[in-house]
Design a protein around this motif. Structure first.
Motif, PDB file in Angstrom:
ATOM      1  N   VAL A  77      42.961  38.720  46.791  1.00 60.43           N
ATOM      2  CA  VAL A  77      44.254  39.444  46.354  1.00 60.43           C
ATOM      3  C   VAL A  77      44.085  40.536  45.594  1.00 60.43           C
ATOM      4  O   VAL A  77      44.564  41.594  46.020  1.00 60.43           O
ATOM      5  N   PHE A  78      43.020  40.796  44.632  1.00 54.90           N
ATOM      6  CA  PHE A  78      42.866  41.765  43.868  1.00 54.90           C
ATOM      7  C   PHE A  78      42.347  42.909  44.878  1.00 54.90           C
ATOM      8  O   PHE A  78      42.820  44.035  44.609  1.00 54.90           O
ATOM      9  N   LEU A 125      40.770  33.039  46.852  1.00 60.29           N
ATOM     10  CA  LEU A 125      41.845  33.782  46.910  1.00 60.29           C
ATOM     11  C   LEU A 125      41.990  34.570  46.005  1.00 60.29           C
ATOM     12  O   LEU A 125      42.655  35.921  46.279  1.00 60.29           O
ATOM     13  N   PHE A 126      41.611  34.493  44.743  1.00 57.34           N
ATOM     14  CA  PHE A 126      41.639  35.352  43.755  1.00 57.34           C
ATOM     15  C   PHE A 126      41.379  37.025  43.985  1.00 57.34           C
ATOM     16  O   PHE A 126      41.969  37.827  44.192  1.00 57.34           O
ATOM     17  N   ALA A 147      45.335  44.435  46.824  1.00 60.55           N
ATOM     18  CA  ALA A 147      45.968  45.147  45.624  1.00 60.55           C
ATOM     19  C   ALA A 147      45.411  46.771  45.777  1.00 60.55           C
ATOM     20  O   ALA A 147      45.889  47.512  45.641  1.00 60.55           O
ATOM     21  N   LYS A 201      40.838  28.638  45.651  1.00 60.19           N
ATOM     22  CA  LYS A 201      41.583  29.365  44.708  1.00 60.19           C
ATOM     23  C   LYS A 201      40.560  30.385  44.266  1.00 60.19           C
ATOM     24  O   LYS A 201      41.218  31.783  44.121  1.00 60.19           O
TER      25      LYS A 201
END
Lengths: 181, 319
Positions: B11-12, B7-8, B15, B4
Motif C-alpha cells: 500500500v505504501f 499488504l502494508f 501511495a 498483513k
C-alpha cells in the motif's frame, strides 16, 4: 475486513494530502481605483475565483468583469459596454507564481512574498509582478497585493471627453481569503 | 498475520507511486488543472443577466425594457419641434416646440416610477415600470418582460361643453390609462428588438363612434453603430386598424442614441407631436407621407441619490 479498512484509510490519507496544498475561493475580493483631479472612481468585485498552490506557489485568479459593482449604475454599464467590452471579454485572468520560500502555512502570521505572472484582460496579456503579503490564519491564507495598470496598455480606448475622468494609472487591489477546499 | 505485513509495504509503495506520478507531470499540467478547477468554479456561478439591451429607459418616444438602478434619479427633458413641412416662415418647425419635463426614479432594480408634465394638451402623467422576466446570457431565459402602467391627466379641455349649457367638464373626463407589456430580446451586441402590446383607455372621447379602448402593437429596435452611437426605431400599429380615434395615424419614430458620459442624447424624427404613451400611440395625427415630421430630442441626466450597499466607505468622489 481489517485490511480493507486499513487500505481505505491510507488511500483516504493520501488523497487528503493531495488536496491540502491547494487553497481556493470563489468569493475573492478585487477592487480598482482611478484618481483624477475631476473624479475619483472605485469599483468592487466580490466574485473572484482564486487558487494558491502552497507547494508550487502557483497563484491564479479569474475575475468576472460583469461582477464589478460601481456606485453609479450608468457608469457600470459604460464600463462593461464601452471600455471592457465584457460580452466579448467576460473574464480577466491572472496566472502567476508566488515565491513562498519564507511562508509557513502551519503557523499564523503575516508573510511578505513576491509574485510574478501574466495578467490577461480585454484580450491583451501583460506581465504583472510585484510584492504582496500572505496572512496565514488557522490554515487559511489571505492574499493582499496592489499594483497599477494603464488601460491603454490593454487596448482599452478612452475617448477625449472621458480622458480627464479616467486615470492612466489605475490601482488594483487584491484582498482575497483562500481556504482549504 | 503474514498477509498483513505484505499488504502494508504494498500500500505504501502504491501511495508513493501515486505521488511520484503526480510529481513527474507537474510543471505544465498542474497549472492547467488549477485553471480548469477555477474555470469550473466561475462557470457554475449563477446566471448573468443580459445588460444594456437599450441605452436608456426610452427607445425614442416609448419605454424600453431598461430600468433605472436602485436609488438612481433620472432628470429627462424631451423636446419636439413643429412639423418640418411648415416651411421657412416657421423655420421648418423649429419656431414651435412642445416639451415634456420629467423625473424618473428607481425604487429597486426591478421597479421604477416617473412623473412628467407635457406642453401638448397640458398633460401631467405618471407611470410605474416593473421587470417581470430578465434575459440571461446563457439563454436559460431568452426574453425580458416588463410591465408599464401609466395614467395621464390633461389640463386642456379638449371638447368643452358649450358655454352656458350648464354641463360640467368633469375631472374624470381628463384622464386616460395605459397598460403596456414590453417583450425584448438582445439578439446580439449590435441588435435588440422589442414588442409592445399596449392598451389605452380614454375616459372621454370626442365622437360617439370613437372607441374608449384603443389597442396597439408596437415594434421597437436598436442597431448599434459604435459603442456610443446607436440607430433606433419605433412603430406603433393600432389593432384592429379601424378601432382608433377619428383622424389618427400610426406613429413612426426613427432616431439616434448618442451617449457621452453621464448623458444620453436621443435625436429623433417622428410624426407624433406628443410625448406620453397615450398621445403617441393613440392620438398621433401627422403623416410621414405628408411631411408632418417633427424633429426632436431627449436629454437624460442621471443622479445617484442613494448610494448602493457596500459603497459607504468607498473613495468615489466628484470634485
Amino acid at each position: 475486513m481489517k485490511k480493507i479498512l486499513l487500505l481505505a484509510a491510507i488511500a483516504g490519507l493520501a488523497a487528503y494530502q493531495g488536496n491540502a496544498q491547494k487553497l481556493m475561493t470563489r468569493t475573492g475580493k478585487v477592487s480598482f481605483f482611478s484618481a483624477t483631479p475631476v473624479e475619483n472612481i472605485e469599483a468592487f468585485n466580490n466574485e473572484v475565483a482564486g487558487v494558491l498552490d502552497t507547494k508550487s506557489g502557483d497563484l491564479m485568479f479569474i475575475v468576472p468583469i460583469k461582477s464589478f459593482k460601481f456606485e453609479k449604475a450608468l457608469m457600470q454599464e459604460h464600463f462593461n459596454e464601452n471600455y471592457m467590452e465584457s460580452d466579448k471579454f467576460p473574464k480577466a485572468e491572472y496566472k502567476g507564481k508566488a515565491d513562498l520560500a519564507g511562508v509557513n502555512f502551519t503557523k499564523d502570521g503575516s508573510y511578505k512574498v513576491k509574485a510574478s505572472g501574466k495578467l490577461t484582460m480585454h484580450g491583451v496579456t501583460k506581465d504583472v509582478s510585484g510584492p504582496g503579503t500572505i496572512v496565514v490564519k488557522a490554515g487559511s491564507a489571505t492574499v493582499n497585493a496592489k499594483f497599477t495598470v494603464n488601460p491603454t496598455d490593454y487596448g482599452i480606448k478612452i475617448p477625449a471627453v472621458a480622458s480627464s475622468k479616467i486615470s492612466d494609472k489605475i490601482e488594483v487591489t487584491i484582498d482575497t481569503n483562500l481556504k482549504n477546499k | 498475520m503474514q498477509l498483513k505485513f505484505i499488504l502494508f509495504p504494498l500500500v505504501f509503495s502504491l501511495a508513493g507511486l501515486h505521488l511520484h506520478a503526480q510529481e513527474t507531470n507537474k510543471p505544465k499540467d498542474e497549472t492547467e488543472d488549477l485553471m480548469k478547477m477555477l474555470e469550473s468554479e466561475t462557470d457554475n456561478k449563477g446566471t448573468a443577466y443580459t445588460t444594456a439591451t437599450f441605452k436608456t429607459t426610452r427607445i425614442a418616444n416609448g419605454h424600453s425594457i431598461e430600468n433605472l438602478g436602485k436609488g438612481v434619479l433620472d432628470f429627462r427633458i424631451n423636446h419636439r419641434f413643429g412639423r418640418i413641412n411648415q416651411g421657412f416662415s416657421e423655420f421648418f418647425g423649429l419656431d414651435n416646440a412642445s416639451t415634456r419635463i420629467g423625473f424618473d426614479y428607481g425604487i429597486t432594480d426591478w421597479l421604477m416610477v416617473g412623473i412628467g408634465r407635457s406642453t401638448y394638451l397640458k398633460d401631467a402623467d405618471g407611470f410605474v415600470k416593473a421587470r417581470i422576466l430578465r434575459q440571461t446570457d446563457n439563454d436559460r431565459m431568452p426574453l425580458s418582460l416588463s410591465y408599464v402602467g401609466a395614467m395621464s391627466i390633461q389640463a386642456t379641455e379638449l371638447y368643452p361643453p358649450p358655454a352656458g349649457s350648464g354641463i360640467e367638464y368633469k375631472f374624470s373626463q381628463r384622464v386616460a390609462y395605459i397598460n403596456q407589456l414590453l417583450i425584448a430580446r438582445k439578439f446580439a451586441n449590435w441588435l435588440s428588438l422589442q414588442l409592445m402590446p399596449t392598451h389605452i383607455h380614454y375616459n372621454f372621447v370626442q365622437f360617439r363612434d370613437d372607441p374608449n379602448d384603443v389597442f396597439a402593437i408596437g415594434l421597437g429596435g436598436r442597431i448599434k453603430l459604435s459603442n456610443r452611437i446607436a440607430l433606433t426605431g419605433e412603430y406603433y400599429m393600432v389593432v384592429p386598424p379601424n378601432d382608433r380615434l377619428t383622424g389618427t395615424r400610426n406613429s413612426l419614430t426613427l432616431g439616434f442614441d448618442i451617449e457621452t458620459g453621464g448623458h444620453v442624447f436621443q435625436l429623433l424624427f417622428s410624426n407624433s407631436t406628443g410625448i406620453t404613451e397615450r398621445t403617441v400611440i393613440g392620438q398621433t395625427t401627422g403623416g410621414w407621407d405628408k411631411g408632418d415630421i417633427h424633429f426632436g430630442f431627449n436629454i437624460s441626466r442621471v443622479f445617484t441619490v442613494v448610494k448602493p450597499k457596500g459603497f459607504e466607505s468607498s473613495r468615489n468622489k466628484i470634485w
